[in-house]
Design an enzyme around this catalytic site. Structure first.
Site, PDB file in Angstrom:
ATOM      1  N   GLU A  44      25.800  19.522 -11.393  1.00  0.00           N
ATOM      2  CA  GLU A  44      26.167  18.209 -11.934  1.00  0.00           C
ATOM      3  C   GLU A  44      27.248  18.376 -12.999  1.00  0.00           C
ATOM      4  OE1 GLU A  44      24.339  14.821 -14.905  1.00  0.00           O
ATOM      5  OE2 GLU A  44      22.932  15.956 -13.664  1.00  0.00           O
ATOM      6  N   ARG A  70      31.891  13.011 -18.975  1.00  0.00           N
ATOM      7  CA  ARG A  70      31.987  12.837 -20.432  1.00  0.00           C
ATOM      8  C   ARG A  70      33.323  13.304 -20.992  1.00  0.00           C
ATOM      9  NH1 ARG A  70      26.036  14.987 -22.551  1.00  0.00           N
ATOM     10  NH2 ARG A  70      24.816  14.133 -20.821  1.00  0.00           N
ATOM     11  N   THR A  91      26.350  11.252 -15.781  1.00  0.00           N
ATOM     12  CA  THR A  91      26.750  10.291 -16.809  1.00  0.00           C
ATOM     13  C   THR A  91      27.634   9.197 -16.212  1.00  0.00           C
ATOM     14  OG1 THR A  91      26.820  12.232 -18.287  1.00  0.00           O
ATOM     15  CG2 THR A  91      27.376  10.119 -19.249  1.00  0.00           C
ATOM     16  N   LYS A  99      15.967  10.328 -12.340  1.00  0.00           N
ATOM     17  CA  LYS A  99      16.164  11.234 -13.459  1.00  0.00           C
ATOM     18  C   LYS A  99      15.299  10.741 -14.618  1.00  0.00           C
ATOM     19  CE  LYS A  99      19.881  12.679 -16.632  1.00  0.00           C
ATOM     20  NZ  LYS A  99      21.348  12.703 -16.801  1.00  0.00           N
TER      21      LYS A  99
END
Length: 216
Positions: free
Chosen positions: A49, A53, A77, A137
């Site tokens: 992953e 960001r 994210t 998640k």
């Protein structure tokens, strides 16, 4: 039902079950992403992953998708439909969000790429279940109650599977992996920033192999 079809859930589980730990990466330099991903794959961590960001994130996803054999690269994210679409176009094989919004759920419904949406409370889990998601998640895992909290959800919310992320480390990973409702954990400890900056790929491969050997 909106959200995830059975086929997309199967695709997501096939990726998450590749290994007990999914590396969660913040990539500042897309040029380092290929070497980093190859080191992780060499250690047995093929699902990776890359979080959205940094400005380099999309280029990093694209580079890993194009150049790293054996890697299943996902984007994390993801906060809105725009980022969702951009991540898919860059080559993401799965999408991860820290929570869920109607926009993200609609984007997930419209895409062939499976999504791992985030939840931290029983109500959020129930809302996602109603939207058709059975794999989520759990974030931020440690701050939201840790393994004890997740264990408490296993009976009333039976059938839901989680990938706990946030505060998970080598020391506490097995607390989560031993739970019946945990499919894998997400962690950043397998790619320490100083090792990435130094290009210590052998060191990262060793950390990856250590993580890959964990079993629930």
């Amino acid at each position: 039902m909106a959200g995830q079809t059975d086929n997309k859930t199967e695709k997501l589980l096939a990726i998450l079950k590749l290994q007990p730990v999914v590396p969660v990466l913040i990539v500042d330099d897309a040029k380092s992403a290929v070497g980093l991903a190859r080191a992780l794959v060499a250690g047995g961590l093929r699902a990776i992953e890359i979080t959205m960001r940094t400005p380099a994130a999309l280029d990093a996803v694209r580079a890993v998708a194009d150049e790293v054999e054996g890697a299943n690269v996902g984007a994390g994210t993801v906060l809105n439909a725009r980022d969702f679409d951009a991540a898919v176009k860059a080559g993401s094989t799965f999408i991860v969000s820290p929570g869920s919004t109607p926009g993200v759920i609609d984007a997930a419904k419209a895409s062939d790429i499976p999504t791992l949406p985030g939840a931290a409370t029983a109500s959020e889990v129930m809302t996602l279940r109603e939207a058709g998601f059975g794999v989520m998640k759990f974030f931020p895992a440690e701050q939201a109650g840790g393994a004890a909290y997740l264990k408490a959800l296993s009976s009333p919310l039976a059938g839901t599977l989680f990938c706990p992320t946030g505060g998970v480390s080598l020391k506490n990973a097995m607390d989560y992996l031993s739970l019946p409702n945990v499919v894998c954990v997400g962690g950043s400890w397998v790619a320490p920033k100083e090792m990435v900056s130094a290009g210590d790929w052998d060191g990262i491969t060793k950390l990856a192999a250590e993580a890959a050997a964990l079993r629930g």
